[in-house]
Design a protein around this motif. Structure first.
Motif, PDB file in Angstrom:
ATOM      1  N   ARG A 166       0.848  -1.191   0.000  1.00  0.00           N
ATOM      2  CA  ARG A 166       0.000   0.000   0.000  1.00  0.00           C
ATOM      3  C   ARG A 166       0.883   1.241   0.000  1.00  0.00           C
ATOM      4  O   ARG A 166       1.697   1.441   0.901  1.00  0.00           O
ATOM      5  N   ASP A 204      -4.317   8.848  -4.624  1.00  0.00           N
ATOM      6  CA  ASP A 204      -4.649   9.448  -3.342  1.00  0.00           C
ATOM      7  C   ASP A 204      -4.582  10.969  -3.431  1.00  0.00           C
ATOM      8  O   ASP A 204      -5.262  11.665  -2.678  1.00  0.00           O
ATOM      9  N   GLY A 236     -18.330   8.833  -3.436  1.00  0.00           N
ATOM     10  CA  GLY A 236     -18.398   7.470  -2.931  1.00  0.00           C
ATOM     11  C   GLY A 236     -17.082   6.895  -2.450  1.00  0.00           C
ATOM     12  O   GLY A 236     -17.050   5.767  -1.937  1.00  0.00           O
ATOM     13  N   ARG A 237     -15.984   7.637  -2.589  1.00  0.00           N
ATOM     14  CA  ARG A 237     -14.705   7.156  -2.063  1.00  0.00           C
ATOM     15  C   ARG A 237     -14.760   7.080  -0.542  1.00  0.00           C
ATOM     16  O   ARG A 237     -15.416   7.890   0.116  1.00  0.00           O
ATOM     17  N   ALA A 238     -14.019   6.139   0.012  1.00  0.00           N
ATOM     18  CA  ALA A 238     -13.952   6.031   1.465  1.00  0.00           C
ATOM     19  C   ALA A 238     -13.253   7.242   2.069  1.00  0.00           C
ATOM     20  O   ALA A 238     -13.637   7.726   3.145  1.00  0.00           O
ATOM     21  N   GLU A 239     -12.231   7.735   1.370  1.00  0.00           N
ATOM     22  CA  GLU A 239     -11.492   8.914   1.813  1.00  0.00           C
ATOM     23  C   GLU A 239     -11.533   9.957   0.697  1.00  0.00           C
ATOM     24  O   GLU A 239     -11.509   9.604  -0.487  1.00  0.00           O
ATOM     25  N   GLY A 249     -16.193  15.059  -1.698  1.00  0.00           N
ATOM     26  CA  GLY A 249     -15.300  14.048  -2.264  1.00  0.00           C
ATOM     27  C   GLY A 249     -13.889  14.524  -2.494  1.00  0.00           C
ATOM     28  O   GLY A 249     -13.009  13.712  -2.783  1.00  0.00           O
TER      29      GLY A 249
END
Length: 236
Positions: free
Chosen positions: A82, A104, A124-127, A163
Motif C-alpha cells: 500500500r 490518493d 463514494g470514495r472512502a477517503e 469528495g
C-alpha cells in the motif's frame, strides 16, 4: 534474482543520497529533519522498481500518465503493498474517473472544470481525494497551471466540493527562472492559501535539480525521479 538484487542496491544508494540532500537542505533552512516528504516519481519505470522502493521505505510515488499509472498501481496493490499514489501530470477531464480509482492525490488541478470532473469521479470514495492546485508561476497557462488571478476561485471550487480535499499548492520552476525566485513566489501564494484554508498546507515543489531551493522556501514535498531512479529505458 541477481538483477533484482543489483537494482535494489542501486536504488538504495540513490535513495540514501537523495535523503542526505533533503536532510542537508532542511538543516540549512533551519527546518527540522523529516519536514519534507520524498515523492518518488516513477513514471516510465516498472512496477518492480516501485516495489523495490517500497521495500526501502518509500511511501509516496508519483505518476504522470494514467495509461501507465493505473496498471502499475494495480500490480503493486496485488503484491500486497500500500502506497500513497500522486498523479503529477496534466490531467484531462475524461481521465478523472480512472485516476480517482487509484490516486490518493492529484497534484495538477488547474481549472474549475477539472475540479467538477474530479468531484464527480471521487463521489463514494472512502477517503476524499486530495487535490493540489498547480500554480503557473510565470502566468503562462500554456505550460500548465492556474494563473494567480484565478487561484482562489479554483481553491474555493475544491474546498466546496464533496469528495475532494484541498491539500495545498504545486508548482514547477518555469524554464529560464532561477528556482529561488520561483519558489519564493510560490511560498507567498501558499501562505495566502493556507491563511484562507487552514488545512491546505502542502507545498509540492522541487525536483532532482532544484530540491534545495524548494526546501529553502518551504516545500513540504519534493518530486524526485532522475536522481533516484537514474536513466533507464521507457516502459514503452
Amino acid at each position: 534474482m541477481v538483477d533484482d538484487e543489483g537494482r535494489r542496491a542501486e536504488l538504495a544508494a540513490n535513495l540514501q543520497q537523495v535523503h542526505e540532500r533533503i536532510e542537508a537542505a532542511c538543516a540549512a533552512a533551519g527546518r527540522p529533519p523529516g519536514a519534507v516528504t520524498l515523492t518518488a516519481v516513477t513514471k516510465t519505470y516498472p512496477a518492480s522498481d516501485v516495489l523495490l522502493l517500497a521495500g526501502l521505505g518509500v511511501t509516496d510515488v508519483g505518476e504522470n500518465k494514467d495509461q501507465d499509472a493505473g496498471p502499475k498501481a494495480a500490480e503493486v496493490r496485488a503484491a500486497g503493498v500500500r502506497l500513497r499514489w500522486h498523479f503529477v501530470g496534466q490531467l484531462q477531464r475524461n481521465k478523472a474517473k480512472s485516476v480517482a480509482a487509484y490516486a490518493d492525490v492529484v497534484e495538477s488541478v488547474d481549472s474549475e472544470r477539472l475540479v467538477a470532473a474530479l468531484a464527480k469521479a471521487a463521489a463514494g470514495r472512502a477517503e476524499p481525494l486530495e487535490a493540489l492546485i498547480q500554480v503557473s508561476i510565470d502566468g503562462d497557462p500554456a505550460r500548465g497551471g492556474v494563473i494567480e488571478n484565478d487561484l482562489h476561485r479554483v481553491c474555493e471550487a475544491v474546498a466546496s466540493s464533496d469528495g475532494l480535499r484541498l491539500g495545498g499548492l504545486m508548482a514547477v520552476a518555469p524554464v529560464g527562472w532561477e528556482p529561488d525566485r520561483a519558489f519564493e513566489r510560490l511560498a507567498v501564494l501558499a501562505g495566502q492559501v493556507a491563511g484562507r484554508y487552514p488545512g491546505a498546507t502542502t507545498i509540492s515543489a522541487g525536483m532532482s535539480g532544484d530540491l534545495e531551493a524548494a526546501v529553502r522556501h518551504g516545500a513540504t514535498h519534493v518530486r524526485i525521479g532522475t536522481s533516484l531512479l537514474g536513466m533507464r529505458n521507457s516502459l514503452r
